[in-house]
Design a protein around this motif. Structure first.
Motif, PDB file in Angstrom:
ATOM      1  N   GLY A  18      15.908   5.113  13.761  1.00  0.00           N
ATOM      2  CA  GLY A  18      15.944   5.606  15.132  1.00  0.00           C
ATOM      3  C   GLY A  18      14.994   6.747  15.446  1.00  0.00           C
ATOM      4  O   GLY A  18      14.951   7.228  16.567  1.00  0.00           O
ATOM      5  N   VAL A  19      14.225   7.203  14.466  1.00  0.00           N
ATOM      6  CA  VAL A  19      13.268   8.290  14.668  1.00  0.00           C
ATOM      7  C   VAL A  19      11.852   7.712  14.663  1.00  0.00           C
ATOM      8  O   VAL A  19      11.467   7.035  13.711  1.00  0.00           O
ATOM      9  CB  VAL A  19      13.401   9.370  13.566  1.00  0.00           C
ATOM     10  N   THR A  20      11.100   7.979  15.735  1.00  0.00           N
ATOM     11  CA  THR A  20       9.751   7.440  15.859  1.00  0.00           C
ATOM     12  C   THR A  20       8.707   8.504  15.569  1.00  0.00           C
ATOM     13  O   THR A  20       8.783   9.614  16.098  1.00  0.00           O
ATOM     14  CB  THR A  20       9.513   6.868  17.275  1.00  0.00           C
ATOM     15  N   THR A  21       7.762   8.142  14.716  1.00  0.00           N
ATOM     16  CA  THR A  21       6.603   8.973  14.424  1.00  0.00           C
ATOM     17  C   THR A  21       5.395   8.220  14.958  1.00  0.00           C
ATOM     18  O   THR A  21       5.256   7.027  14.732  1.00  0.00           O
ATOM     19  CB  THR A  21       6.460   9.199  12.906  1.00  0.00           C
ATOM     20  N   ARG A  22       4.519   8.923  15.695  1.00  0.00           N
ATOM     21  CA  ARG A  22       3.359   8.272  16.304  1.00  0.00           C
ATOM     22  C   ARG A  22       2.070   8.798  15.698  1.00  0.00           C
ATOM     23  O   ARG A  22       1.936   9.991  15.449  1.00  0.00           O
ATOM     24  CB  ARG A  22       3.354   8.519  17.806  1.00  0.00           C
ATOM     25  N   GLY A  23       1.141   7.876  15.484  1.00  0.00           N
ATOM     26  CA  GLY A  23      -0.177   8.240  14.957  1.00  0.00           C
ATOM     27  C   GLY A  23      -0.278   7.952  13.476  1.00  0.00           C
ATOM     28  O   GLY A  23       0.621   8.263  12.702  1.00  0.00           O
ATOM     29  N   ARG A  24      -1.382   7.342  13.099  1.00  0.00           N
ATOM     30  CA  ARG A  24      -1.570   6.916  11.708  1.00  0.00           C
ATOM     31  C   ARG A  24      -1.483   8.075  10.726  1.00  0.00           C
ATOM     32  O   ARG A  24      -0.821   7.969   9.696  1.00  0.00           O
ATOM     33  CB  ARG A  24      -2.913   6.202  11.577  1.00  0.00           C
ATOM     34  N   THR A  25      -2.136   9.201  11.002  1.00  0.00           N
ATOM     35  CA  THR A  25      -2.120  10.310  10.027  1.00  0.00           C
ATOM     36  C   THR A  25      -0.723  10.915   9.897  1.00  0.00           C
ATOM     37  O   THR A  25      -0.324  11.280   8.795  1.00  0.00           O
ATOM     38  CB  THR A  25      -3.146  11.398  10.391  1.00  0.00           C
ATOM     39  N   ARG A  26       0.008  10.990  10.993  1.00  0.00           N
ATOM     40  CA  ARG A  26       1.383  11.505  10.911  1.00  0.00           C
ATOM     41  C   ARG A  26       2.281  10.559  10.133  1.00  0.00           C
ATOM     42  O   ARG A  26       3.140  10.991   9.363  1.00  0.00           O
ATOM     43  CB  ARG A  26       1.944  11.741  12.307  1.00  0.00           C
ATOM     44  N   GLU A  31      -6.273   2.127   2.032  1.00  0.00           N
ATOM     45  CA  GLU A  31      -6.013   0.738   2.421  1.00  0.00           C
ATOM     46  C   GLU A  31      -4.962   0.668   3.532  1.00  0.00           C
ATOM     47  O   GLU A  31      -5.065  -0.139   4.445  1.00  0.00           O
ATOM     48  CB  GLU A  31      -5.561  -0.076   1.207  1.00  0.00           C
ATOM     49  N   PHE A  32      -3.946   1.530   3.451  1.00  0.00           N
ATOM     50  CA  PHE A  32      -2.921   1.597   4.500  1.00  0.00           C
ATOM     51  C   PHE A  32      -3.575   1.863   5.853  1.00  0.00           C
ATOM     52  O   PHE A  32      -3.238   1.228   6.853  1.00  0.00           O
ATOM     53  CB  PHE A  32      -1.912   2.704   4.163  1.00  0.00           C
ATOM     54  N   ALA A  33      -4.532   2.786   5.877  1.00  0.00           N
ATOM     55  CA  ALA A  33      -5.204   3.153   7.127  1.00  0.00           C
ATOM     56  C   ALA A  33      -5.939   1.965   7.742  1.00  0.00           C
ATOM     57  O   ALA A  33      -6.049   1.876   8.967  1.00  0.00           O
ATOM     58  CB  ALA A  33      -6.170   4.305   6.881  1.00  0.00           C
ATOM     59  N   LYS A  34      -6.407   1.042   6.928  1.00  0.00           N
ATOM     60  CA  LYS A  34      -7.090  -0.146   7.446  1.00  0.00           C
ATOM     61  C   LYS A  34      -6.115  -1.132   8.090  1.00  0.00           C
ATOM     62  O   LYS A  34      -6.488  -1.899   8.963  1.00  0.00           O
ATOM     63  CB  LYS A  34      -7.833  -0.869   6.324  1.00  0.00           C
ATOM     64  N   LEU A  35      -4.866  -1.107   7.650  1.00  0.00           N
ATOM     65  CA  LEU A  35      -3.870  -2.078   8.092  1.00  0.00           C
ATOM     66  C   LEU A  35      -3.054  -1.612   9.293  1.00  0.00           C
ATOM     67  O   LEU A  35      -2.383  -2.420   9.936  1.00  0.00           O
ATOM     68  CB  LEU A  35      -2.904  -2.390   6.937  1.00  0.00           C
ATOM     69  N   MET A  93       1.287   8.448   7.781  1.00  0.00           N
ATOM     70  CA  MET A  93       0.921   8.550   6.360  1.00  0.00           C
ATOM     71  C   MET A  93       1.545   9.793   5.731  1.00  0.00           C
ATOM     72  O   MET A  93       2.045   9.732   4.606  1.00  0.00           O
ATOM     73  CB  MET A  93      -0.596   8.556   6.190  1.00  0.00           C
ATOM     74  N   ALA A  94       1.539  10.906   6.439  1.00  0.00           N
ATOM     75  CA  ALA A  94       2.156  12.133   5.919  1.00  0.00           C
ATOM     76  C   ALA A  94       3.657  11.930   5.715  1.00  0.00           C
ATOM     77  O   ALA A  94       4.210  12.341   4.688  1.00  0.00           O
ATOM     78  CB  ALA A  94       1.888  13.297   6.864  1.00  0.00           C
ATOM     79  N   LEU A  95       4.300  11.291   6.672  1.00  0.00           N
ATOM     80  CA  LEU A  95       5.733  11.015   6.568  1.00  0.00           C
ATOM     81  C   LEU A  95       6.031  10.124   5.368  1.00  0.00           C
ATOM     82  O   LEU A  95       6.893  10.439   4.544  1.00  0.00           O
ATOM     83  CB  LEU A  95       6.222  10.334   7.854  1.00  0.00           C
ATOM     84  N   LEU A  96       5.317   9.022   5.261  1.00  0.00           N
ATOM     85  CA  LEU A  96       5.593   8.049   4.205  1.00  0.00           C
ATOM     86  C   LEU A  96       5.240   8.572   2.825  1.00  0.00           C
ATOM     87  O   LEU A  96       5.857   8.171   1.835  1.00  0.00           O
ATOM     88  CB  LEU A  96       4.844   6.750   4.486  1.00  0.00           C
ATOM     89  N   SER A  97       4.275   9.447   2.734  1.00  0.00           N
ATOM     90  CA  SER A  97       3.903   9.988   1.423  1.00  0.00           C
ATOM     91  C   SER A  97       5.019  10.859   0.840  1.00  0.00           C
ATOM     92  O   SER A  97       5.055  11.081  -0.367  1.00  0.00           O
ATOM     93  CB  SER A  97       2.600  10.777   1.516  1.00  0.00           C
ATOM     94  N   ARG A  98       5.936  11.295   1.681  1.00  0.00           N
ATOM     95  CA  ARG A  98       7.083  12.100   1.218  1.00  0.00           C
ATOM     96  C   ARG A  98       8.300  11.246   0.884  1.00  0.00           C
ATOM     97  O   ARG A  98       9.278  11.758   0.357  1.00  0.00           O
ATOM     98  CB  ARG A  98       7.457  13.130   2.283  1.00  0.00           C
ATOM     99  N   HIS A  99       8.262   9.944   1.195  1.00  0.00           N
ATOM    100  CA  HIS A  99       9.389   9.042   0.945  1.00  0.00           C
ATOM    101  C   HIS A  99       9.318   8.447  -0.450  1.00  0.00           C
ATOM    102  O   HIS A  99       8.243   8.225  -0.980  1.00  0.00           O
ATOM    103  CB  HIS A  99       9.354   7.874   1.929  1.00  0.00           C
ATOM    104  N   ASP A 100      10.487   8.149  -0.989  1.00  0.00           N
ATOM    105  CA  ASP A 100      10.540   7.408  -2.246  1.00  0.00           C
ATOM    106  C   ASP A 100      10.360   5.917  -1.993  1.00  0.00           C
ATOM    107  O   ASP A 100       9.796   5.216  -2.815  1.00  0.00           O
ATOM    108  CB  ASP A 100      11.884   7.635  -2.952  1.00  0.00           C
ATOM    109  N   ALA A 101      10.854   5.437  -0.844  1.00  0.00           N
ATOM    110  CA  ALA A 101      10.756   4.011  -0.516  1.00  0.00           C
ATOM    111  C   ALA A 101      10.772   3.854   1.005  1.00  0.00           C
ATOM    112  O   ALA A 101      11.250   4.723   1.726  1.00  0.00           O
ATOM    113  CB  ALA A 101      11.912   3.248  -1.128  1.00  0.00           C
ATOM    114  N   THR A 147       0.826  -1.212   0.000  1.00  0.00           N
ATOM    115  CA  THR A 147       0.000   0.000   0.000  1.00  0.00           C
ATOM    116  C   THR A 147       0.860   1.260   0.000  1.00  0.00           C
ATOM    117  O   THR A 147       0.484   2.257  -0.618  1.00  0.00           O
ATOM    118  CB  THR A 147      -0.976   0.032   1.191  1.00  0.00           C
ATOM    119  N   ILE A 148       2.003   1.201   0.676  1.00  0.00           N
ATOM    120  CA  ILE A 148       2.916   2.364   0.662  1.00  0.00           C
ATOM    121  C   ILE A 148       3.436   2.584  -0.750  1.00  0.00           C
ATOM    122  O   ILE A 148       3.418   3.705  -1.263  1.00  0.00           O
ATOM    123  CB  ILE A 148       4.068   2.160   1.659  1.00  0.00           C
ATOM    124  N   GLU A 149       3.893   1.513  -1.376  1.00  0.00           N
ATOM    125  CA  GLU A 149       4.425   1.607  -2.735  1.00  0.00           C
ATOM    126  C   GLU A 149       3.372   2.111  -3.719  1.00  0.00           C
ATOM    127  O   GLU A 149       3.655   2.926  -4.590  1.00  0.00           O
ATOM    128  CB  GLU A 149       4.946   0.243  -3.184  1.00  0.00           C
TER     129      GLU A 149
END
Length: 76
Positions: A39-47, A24-28, A49-57, A16-18
């Motif tokens: 080593g960096v932790t992000t907490r919360g589904r919406t945060r 669908e990601f939100a359901k999982l 998703m925002a983080l991962l949407s900016r990543h290439d992989a 789903t990330i790819e």
């Protein structure tokens, strides 16, 4: 010990990330997910998703925890 269902959940999250399928990601992923990368932790589904949407992989998990059938902790 991990089961096939757990492996399928992890594979589905990576897919789903790819695909950029955030609905669908939100359901999982648990609403209070702890997502740790490099080593960096992000907490919360919406945060997360925002983080991962900016990543290439995203790296596969080196460890993870399920809660209520959803990813609760992800470490990579």
């Amino acid at each position: 010990m991990f089961t096939v269902a757990v492996d399928n959940t992890v594979s589905a999250v990576l897919y789903t990330i790819e695909a950029g399928d955030w609905a669908e990601f939100a359901k999982l992923v648990h609403p209070y997910v702890h997502w740790t990368e490099d080593g960096v932790t992000t907490r919360g589904r919406t945060r997360v998703m925002a983080l991962l949407s900016r990543h290439d992989a995203t790296n596969p998990a080196t460890s993870y925890e399920l809660r209520d059938g959803q990813i609760y902790r992800w470490n990579s």
